[in-house]
Design a protein around this motif. Sequence first.
Motif, PDB file in Angstrom:
ATOM      1  N   GLN A   1       3.550   0.892   2.486  1.00  0.00           N
ATOM      2  CA  GLN A   1       4.320   1.755   1.585  1.00  0.00           C
ATOM      3  C   GLN A   1       3.713   3.149   1.459  1.00  0.00           C
ATOM      4  N   TYR A   2       2.492   3.312   1.949  1.00  0.00           N
ATOM      5  CA  TYR A   2       1.790   4.596   1.823  1.00  0.00           C
ATOM      6  C   TYR A   2       1.245   5.007   3.194  1.00  0.00           C
TER       7      TYR A   2
ATOM      8  N   VAL B   1      -2.140   7.044   3.520  1.00  0.00           N
ATOM      9  CA  VAL B   1      -3.360   6.515   2.913  1.00  0.00           C
ATOM     10  C   VAL B   1      -4.177   5.814   3.994  1.00  0.00           C
TER      11      VAL B   1
ATOM     12  N   ASP C   1      -1.154   9.238  -4.549  1.00  0.00           N
ATOM     13  CA  ASP C   1      -1.033   8.063  -3.681  1.00  0.00           C
ATOM     14  C   ASP C   1      -2.096   7.024  -3.999  1.00  0.00           C
TER      15      ASP C   1
ATOM     16  N   PHE D   1      -1.444   3.335  -5.221  1.00  0.00           N
ATOM     17  CA  PHE D   1      -1.944   2.324  -4.282  1.00  0.00           C
ATOM     18  C   PHE D   1      -2.828   1.317  -5.006  1.00  0.00           C
TER      19      PHE D   1
END
Length: 350
Positions: free
Chosen positions: A314-315, A318, A335, A339
């Motif tokens: 989803q990130y 990152v 983020d 996260f």
Amino acid sequence: MATAQAAKPQRTIVVCGIPDGRLEDDVMADILMIHFQKSKNKGGDVEDIVYPTPTKGVAYITFEDKQVAENVVAKAEHSLQDKRLPMDYPLKVSLYRESVFTCVSCLLDLSILREKSTLEDLVGDLKKNFPVLSFGTLHPDGQITVQGPFSAIRSLQNKLLLKLCSSVSEAEVKPRRRENTTDPRPNTRLAKTDLSLEVSNKFVQSTKKEGLIVALDTDIYLYMKTFQEKMYQESLKKCGVISHVFRDGEVTTICFDNDPASPSVGQLELAKNTVEDLAASLQSCLRKERLSLEGSSRAEKRQHEQACESVSSQYPRVLVLPYSTHIDIIGTSSDIYEFMQQVNKMLGRL
């Protein structure tokens, strides 16, 4: 809550040089709080103190007022004094927001510079030029531990590498360097790294004239390599330059040289500036969180890794770096906050 978390670093300082192991942790935390509340130390009301931290000899102190944090850092010297301590200990303080990664430690091998100057004089000169750094004891074999903000460690390394290159003529400088197939660092930002890098005769001559060395925090380099490798390589190609990368613990050094396969004249200075600008932009916006795996069973470690892997999709910006004792998560403040919220929820911590 996210806004409050983002503002907290503005009021937080990093304290290095705390005598680790001298007293019980809660006693040392009380001594630190008293020190930084005193008006003579430019202190004020302390909101929170984090000690011990994963980094030995380091504490994070958050004040209720941002101006107090700035005043404390502006004070020229801090000396930790208490009747329960055997002596006074000089402290080094810096603002948390000055760097994405606030405290680095290097084990420097200065023995190769003995012919250039006496090592005692060299260390004395370095202390004057880098007052924000904390220098340990100079050992007979020429090794000394230096601790402080990465920006200062980077400047120190650049200075010493240039000094080294200016004194080398024919012989190659061979490293006492570990292979970095796995991260050698323990569960801490504090780790050992040698100053010495493998420098060929050709590079020594180039560096002697140009000084084209860039030292980066290894995590910054890994983030850049993961997400901006194409931009990095295209910039070097446009400049007609190649790079030699040496990863050694917390510090990654990039050395620039002309690309013999390039028809254009190498623009070493432009390549160096481009990489420095790229690293500086990352330095200003990235943050890091650490999931400690200390004391965890194999099943628990795998559970943490799976949670990070699941949330990572989803990130996409990152970076997750799993090691045997911890997992580092690097990205922007927003983020990272989101996260970690999701990871902690999956681990049943929320």
